[in-house]
Write an enzyme that holds these catalytic residues in place. Structure first.
Site, PDB file in Angstrom:
ATOM      1  N   ASP A 116      -6.620  -1.593  -1.155  1.00 32.46           N
ATOM      2  CA  ASP A 116      -7.776  -0.665  -1.627  1.00 32.46           C
ATOM      3  C   ASP A 116      -8.080   0.275  -0.342  1.00 32.46           C
ATOM      4  O   ASP A 116      -7.609   0.324   0.724  1.00 32.46           O
ATOM      5  CB  ASP A 116      -9.045  -1.690  -1.687  1.00 32.46           C
TER       6      ASP A 116
HETATM    7  N1  URA Z   1      -6.962  -7.724  -1.976  1.00 35.28           N
HETATM    8  C1  URA Z   1      -7.809  -6.816  -2.390  1.00 35.28           C
HETATM    9  O1  URA Z   1      -8.794  -7.121  -2.899  1.00 35.28           O
HETATM   10  N2  URA Z   1      -7.883  -5.671  -1.860  1.00 35.28           N
HETATM   11  C2  URA Z   1      -6.738  -5.268  -1.247  1.00 35.28           C
HETATM   12  O2  URA Z   1      -6.696  -4.087  -0.730  1.00 35.28           O
HETATM   13  C3  URA Z   1      -5.501  -6.087  -0.785  1.00 35.28           C
HETATM   14  C4  URA Z   1      -5.649  -7.329  -1.388  1.00 35.28           C
END
Ligand code: URA
Length: 245
Positions: A116
């Site tokens: 993310d």
């Molecule tokens: N899980 C998440 O919620 N976000 C990420 O970036 C990676 C794993």
């Protein structure tokens, strides 16, 4: 291989551009085992690419048949080539890595899975399709470790539920953490072997907590190199690749 073809394979532009770089005196070569670089102005000169180091416009570039790199992803960057809001992680890489040619339509190195925009930490990139598939396929169960800071204090029940499995939205099959190591009141090292969309955030929400910050510290046997600062990248060594395999 001809020097212009070597440059082309490493992402320095079209064959014509690569030939031009050589003819204009921008390319030096250091064959395997040689002590120093020498200028090469013949674009068709034959070079042994194994162990070759190029110096193009003053920048050293080791020949790599396939590219395997590690990036310390900073917060506020998107893993997409066409980001919607934040800068793309690809802008953190030098042009040759983004331009490496391939037989498929996809050009340049690709991220192995996505993080993310607000997640930091270990991200692998490669132009080796098999490697990308092996590292990101849910069927391969490569463990990934996330350091999670939660909004609320963690309790034993939440940890137990993360290990036992939680149902995410409309996905009927529960997902569980392979390991859950509580490191502090609101600190958790969570090991996952799948890679579902927003998985860590959704798992913590499902047990009644919330992720405040998320950092990926490990993929398989490879930890984020401690000397790699946010935004920095480097080639993976053969020893590090072996840890991933
Ligand atoms: N899980 C998440 O919620 N976000 C990420 O970036 C990676 C794993």
């Amino acid at each position: 291989m001809q020097l212009q073809d070597i440059l082309y394979s490493q992402g320095f532009g079209t064959r014509r551009v690569c030939a031009g770089l050589v003819q204009q005196g921008y390319v030096e070569v250091r064959p395997d085992g040689a002590a120093s670089f020498s200028l090469e102005k013949d674009a068709a000169a034959l070079c042994d690419e194994e162990g070759l180091t190029l110096r193009v416009q003053g920048v050293e570039w080791p020949y790599q048949a396939k590219a395997y790199v590690v990036l310390h992803k900073p917060a506020g960057t998107e893993c997409s080539q066409k980001p919607s809001t934040y800068p793309s992680i690809y802008t953190l890489l030098p042009a040759p890595l983004r331009q490496r040619p391939s037989k498929t339509a996809v050009v340049g190195v690709q991220a192995v899975g996505r993080l993310d925009q607000d997640t930091t930490g270990l991200l692998l990139l490669s132009d080796d399709g098999q490697f990308i598939h092996r590292m990101s396929s849910p069927k391969k169960h490569v463990p990934k470790v996330y350091e999670v800071t939660t909004k609320h204090p963690l309790d034993a029940q939440q940890i137990d539920r993360l290990l036992a499995g939680v149902v995410l939205d409309d996905d009927p099959k529960p997902v569980k953490a392979a390991e859950c190591d509580q490191k502090g009141d609101r600190l958790l090292a969570l090991t996952l072997t799948e890679g579902k969309y927003h998985q860590v955030k959704r798992m913590l929400a499902a047990v009644g907590n919330r992720v405040e910050s998320l950092h990926r510290s490990r993929i398989g046997g490879l930890a984020l190199p401690p000397d790699l600062l946010p935004g920095q990248w480097r080639w993976l060594g053969a020893d590090e690749l072996a840890l991933l395999r």
